[in-house]
Design an enzyme around this catalytic site. Structure first.
Site, mmCIF file in Angstrom:
data_model
loop_
_atom_site.group_PDB
_atom_site.id
_atom_site.type_symbol
_atom_site.label_atom_id
_atom_site.label_comp_id
_atom_site.label_asym_id
_atom_site.label_seq_id
_atom_site.Cartn_x
_atom_site.Cartn_y
_atom_site.Cartn_z
ATOM 1 N N GLN A 164 77.069 58.691 31.065
ATOM 2 C CA GLN A 164 77.456 59.583 31.942
ATOM 3 C C GLN A 164 77.659 58.946 33.501
ATOM 4 O O GLN A 164 78.680 59.128 33.928
ATOM 5 C CB GLN A 164 76.418 60.820 32.028
ATOM 6 C CG GLN A 164 77.034 61.679 33.098
ATOM 7 C CD GLN A 164 75.919 62.870 33.127
ATOM 8 O OE1 GLN A 164 75.955 63.786 32.179
ATOM 9 N NE2 GLN A 164 75.045 62.923 34.041
ATOM 10 N N GLU A 206 81.750 64.370 39.746
ATOM 11 C CA GLU A 206 81.008 63.950 40.875
ATOM 12 C C GLU A 206 81.877 63.026 41.860
ATOM 13 O O GLU A 206 81.176 62.614 42.493
ATOM 14 C CB GLU A 206 79.816 63.595 40.476
ATOM 15 C CG GLU A 206 79.134 64.448 39.748
ATOM 16 C CD GLU A 206 77.545 64.244 39.462
ATOM 17 O OE1 GLU A 206 77.123 62.985 39.702
ATOM 18 O OE2 GLU A 206 76.970 65.116 38.715
ATOM 19 N N ASP A 243 72.694 56.573 34.409
ATOM 20 C CA ASP A 243 72.157 58.043 33.761
ATOM 21 C C ASP A 243 72.895 58.038 32.489
ATOM 22 O O ASP A 243 74.096 58.312 32.367
ATOM 23 C CB ASP A 243 72.599 59.430 34.577
ATOM 24 C CG ASP A 243 72.051 60.653 34.020
ATOM 25 O OD1 ASP A 243 71.359 60.641 32.806
ATOM 26 O OD2 ASP A 243 72.449 61.626 34.607
ATOM 27 N N GLU A 288 68.277 56.982 33.745
ATOM 28 C CA GLU A 288 67.900 58.140 33.593
ATOM 29 C C GLU A 288 68.100 58.761 31.887
ATOM 30 O O GLU A 288 69.427 58.042 31.876
ATOM 31 C CB GLU A 288 68.749 59.007 34.815
ATOM 32 C CG GLU A 288 68.475 60.370 34.650
ATOM 33 C CD GLU A 288 69.300 61.195 35.581
ATOM 34 O OE1 GLU A 288 69.448 60.457 36.578
ATOM 35 O OE2 GLU A 288 69.747 62.305 35.550
ATOM 36 N N ASP A 315 65.276 63.655 33.384
ATOM 37 C CA ASP A 315 66.182 64.717 33.863
ATOM 38 C C ASP A 315 66.192 65.958 32.715
ATOM 39 O O ASP A 315 65.254 66.616 32.887
ATOM 40 C CB ASP A 315 67.572 64.239 34.242
ATOM 41 C CG ASP A 315 68.582 65.387 34.519
ATOM 42 O OD1 ASP A 315 68.021 66.222 34.801
ATOM 43 O OD2 ASP A 315 69.729 65.199 34.428
ATOM 44 N N LYS A 340 65.784 68.838 40.533
ATOM 45 C CA LYS A 340 67.029 69.747 40.573
ATOM 46 C C LYS A 340 66.393 71.274 40.677
ATOM 47 O O LYS A 340 65.857 71.808 39.773
ATOM 48 C CB LYS A 340 67.978 69.825 39.364
ATOM 49 C CG LYS A 340 68.850 68.344 39.144
ATOM 50 C CD LYS A 340 69.393 68.302 37.755
ATOM 51 C CE LYS A 340 70.374 67.146 37.839
ATOM 52 N NZ LYS A 340 70.589 67.097 36.151
ATOM 53 N N ARG A 369 73.813 68.828 41.257
ATOM 54 C CA ARG A 369 74.453 69.176 40.074
ATOM 55 C C ARG A 369 75.849 68.569 39.970
ATOM 56 O O ARG A 369 76.411 68.196 40.921
ATOM 57 C CB ARG A 369 74.296 70.513 39.658
ATOM 58 C CG ARG A 369 72.841 71.138 39.487
ATOM 59 C CD ARG A 369 71.967 70.366 38.834
ATOM 60 N NE ARG A 369 72.111 70.257 37.449
ATOM 61 C CZ ARG A 369 71.620 70.855 36.255
ATOM 62 N NH1 ARG A 369 70.641 71.689 36.648
ATOM 63 N NH2 ARG A 369 72.149 70.585 34.971
ATOM 64 N N SER A 370 76.504 68.545 39.046
ATOM 65 C CA SER A 370 77.736 68.246 38.561
ATOM 66 C C SER A 370 78.853 69.261 39.462
ATOM 67 O O SER A 370 79.806 68.964 39.751
ATOM 68 C CB SER A 370 78.411 67.808 37.124
ATOM 69 O OG SER A 370 77.910 68.782 36.349
ATOM 70 N N LYS A 391 69.986 61.563 44.633
ATOM 71 C CA LYS A 391 71.507 61.421 43.909
ATOM 72 C C LYS A 391 72.463 62.558 44.180
ATOM 73 O O LYS A 391 72.061 63.673 43.675
ATOM 74 C CB LYS A 391 70.860 61.253 42.427
ATOM 75 C CG LYS A 391 71.941 60.984 41.468
ATOM 76 C CD LYS A 391 71.409 61.107 40.051
ATOM 77 C CE LYS A 391 72.532 60.981 38.895
ATOM 78 N NZ LYS A 391 72.198 61.547 37.655
HETATM 79 P P1 PGA Z 1 74.696 67.937 35.454
HETATM 80 O O1 PGA Z 1 74.832 66.285 35.477
HETATM 81 O O2 PGA Z 1 74.735 68.588 36.673
HETATM 82 O O3 PGA Z 1 76.011 68.006 34.657
HETATM 83 O O4 PGA Z 1 73.526 68.309 34.640
HETATM 84 C C1 PGA Z 1 73.691 65.838 36.658
HETATM 85 C C2 PGA Z 1 72.925 64.927 35.877
HETATM 86 O O5 PGA Z 1 73.124 64.921 34.571
HETATM 87 O O6 PGA Z 1 71.984 64.038 36.551
HETATM 88 ZN ZN ZN Z 2 71.047 63.308 34.381
#
Ligand code: PGA
Ligand code: ZN
Length: 431
Positions: A164, A206, A243, A288, A315, A340, A369-370, A391
Site C-alpha cells: 500500500q 493520499e 505499510d 507497518e 495498524d 487513528k 486516514r486515506s 503519518k
Molecule cells: P486507511 O489507510 O485510512 O485506508 O485505513 C491508512 C493506513 O492503512 O495506514
Molecule cells: Zn496502515
C-alpha cells in the site's frame, strides 16, 4: 458549559459523506471538528455508521449518525462542563452502550469528542496542542518526525501495486519545515523518474504516486533512486518506511497472502522472508502491517526476527484498541502502534492507547486516514501527545496539507523541540 451540539453531513477527500460537529458554549465560544474515514480498514475498528441506502451516495450517507449527534448526544451533553473530556467521553460510551460504538456510530461519537476538546481549548485560551498535552499528562509537547507517502498501491491506488505505501522519513531533518522540504524533494524526484520512464504520475488517495510497480523490490528501488536523484542519501538523510496493509492481501479461504501483480501466493513464513530480505537490502526503518490483522503467531515470529532492527507497527492489527494493544505487548508482538482517532472512537480512548504504548516502549505513530477532511486536529494531537511520529500521506492535496501547514504554524512556538533521528532509533532490546 456546553449550550449546543450540532452535527451535519459534509464530504471527505474522496467525496464521501462524513460527520462534522459544532459545539457552542454558554459563553459564546465555539469549535468544530470532522471525522476521517479509511479504505483499508481493520476488522476490529470502532463502527462507522453508514445509512446503507444504496440509492444515496452508494449507501455511504451518514444522516443517521448526524441525527444521533443532534438528538441523543446533544441532549446528553447540554449543560455539561466542556473541560471534563474524560467524563464526556465516558458519557458518550455509556450512552451508546456497545463496545464498538455501533449504535450511535463511532463517527457521531468521535466528531463530538474532538469538537469538545477543541471547544475547551478555545474557552481556556490555549493552543489545541497544549490542551491535548494537559489531557495526555504530557509535560513537553514535541513536533513529530513525519513519514511521507511517496509511492502508493493497495486499496488507495486501485491495487496498482500490492503493497500500500512506500514512505520517506526525513531522518536528517532538524525541524518540521526542513522535514517537509526534504520529503518534497524526494516526492518531486520520484515524479520526475516516473515521467521519464513512462509510468503514471497521477495521484493516489493520499496524494502519493501510483507507478504500479510489479514487486515490492521494484518500488523500493524506485524510492531509493528518487532519494538519490534528489541529491540525498538513503538511510542518513531519508529512511524508508513501508505499510504493507497485509490484511487486504490475505486470502482467508486459502490461508495465505495473494500478491496479485505477481500472481503469487505466499505463506506467512514466506511473507516474513520477503520483508526480511527488504530490510537487508534497503534503508528501511519501519514496516507497518506486514502480516494479517489476526495472525498473532506470525507477528510474534516476525517480531523475534526483525523487532531489534526496525519498528514493526501495528495498524489493522491493533486498531487503536487498548485490549488488542495489551495482547500484543504481553505476547511480544510488534514494537510500534499506529494511532487513528476514528479506529478508537473517542479522544480519551486514543490518549489512553498512546500512554499504554509509551509505557511499554512501543512507538506511537499518529496517523490520518486515506479519506480525510480539511480538519487539522491530527497535527495538534501528534504534538500534544509527544508521539514523536506522524503519518499524514503525501505532501499533496489540501486535506493532507491542512495538517502539514498546522505543524508549520505550531513550529513557531520556540519552546517546542523536534523529534529527530536519535529519538527514533531502537534501543538494544528492541523496545
Ligand atoms: P486507511 O489507510 O485510512 O485506508 O485505513 C491508512 C493506513 O492503512 O495506514
Ligand atoms: Zn496502515
Amino acid at each position: 458549559i456546553i449550550r449546543t451540539v450540532h452535527g451535519r453531513q459534509i464530504f471527505d477527500s474522496r467525496g464521501r459523506p462524513t460527520v462534522e460537529v459544532d459545539i457552542i458554549l454558554e459563553n459564546g465560544a465555539s469549535a468544530r471538528a470532522s471525522v476521517p474515514s479509511g479504505a483499508s480498514t481493520g476488522t476490529h475498528e470502532a463502527h462507522e455508521l453508514r445509512d446503507g441506502d444504496a440509492s444515496v451516495f452508494d449507501g455511504l450517507g451518514v444522516t443517521s449518525a448526524v441525527e444521533h449527534v443532534n438528538g441523543e448526544i446533544a441532549a446528553a451533553l447540554h449543560g455539561h462542563d466542556v473541560d471534563d473530556q474524560r467524563a464526556i467521553d465516558e458519557r458518550l460510551r455509556n450512552l451508546d452502550g456497545t463496545s464498538t460504538l455501533s449504535r450511535l456510530g463511532a463517527n457521531a461519537v468521535l466528531g463530538t469528542s474532538l469538537a469538545v476538546c477543541r471547544a475547551s481549548a478555545v474557552a481556556s485560551g490555549l493552543p489545541l496542542y497544549r490542551r491535548i498535552a494537559q489531557l495526555a499528562g504530557v509535560d513537553e509537547p514535541v513536533l513529530p518526525m513525519p513519514m511521507v507517502n511517496i509511492l502508493s498501491g493497495g486499496l488507495h491506488a486501485g491495487r496498482g501495486m500490492d503493497v500500500q505505501d512506500f514512505l520517506a522519513v526525513p531522518v536528517a531533518a532538524t525541524s518540521a519545515l526542513e522535514a517537509i522540504q526534504l520529503t518534497s524533494r524526494v516526492r518531486a524526484a520520484a515524479a520526475g523518474l516516473c515521467a521519464e520512464r513512462g509510468l503514471p504520475t497521477l495521484l493516489a488517495d493520499e496524494g502519493g504516486l501510483s507507478p504500479g510497480c510489479r514487486t515490492g523490490e521494484e518500488a523500493l528501488e524506485l524510492i531509493t533512486e528518487s532519494i538519490l536523484a534528489a541529491g540525498l542519501q538513503p538511510g542518513t538523510d531519508i529512511a524508508i518506511a513501508i505499510d504493507v496493509a497485509a490484511a487486504s492481501l490475505y486470502d482467508s479461504e486459502a490461508g495465505d497472502y495473494h500478491l496479485r501483480r505477481q500472481e503469487r501466493h505466499l505463506s506467512t513464513a514466506e511473507m516474513i522472508d520477503m520483508v526480511s530480505s527488504w530490510v537487508d537490502r534497503f534503508a528501511i526503518v519501519s514496516i507497518e502491517d506486514p502480516l494479517d490483522e489476526d495472525d498473532w503467531a506470525g507477528w510474534q515470529t516476525l517480531t523475534k526476527r526483525l523487532g531489534h532492527r526496525i519498528r514493526l507497527i501495528g495498524d489493522d492489527l491493533f486498531t487503536t484498541n487498548s485490549e488488542r494493544l495489551a495482547r500484543g505487548i504481553s505476547q511480544g508482538v510488534a514494537n510500534g502502534v499506529l494511532v487513528k482517532v476514528n479506529q478508537n472512537g473517542t479522544l480519551t480512548g486514543t490518549l489512553d492507547v498512546v500512554a499504554e504504548a509509551r509505557a511499554a516502549g512501543y512507538a506511537p505513530v499518529v496517523s490520518a486516514r486515506s479519506g480525510e477532511t480539511e480538519d487539522d486536529f491530527l497535527a495538534d494531537l501528534a504534538v500534544g501527545t509527544a508521539a514523536g511520529q506522524i503519518k499524514i500521506g503525501s505532501v499533496r492535496n489540501s486535506e493532507r496539507l491542512a495538517k502539514y501547514n498546522q505543524l508549520v504554524r505550531i513550529a513557531e512556538d520556540p519552546t517546542l523541540g523536534f523529534r529527530n533521528l536519535p529519538a527514533l532509533a531502537l534501543t538494544a532490546d528492541g523496545g
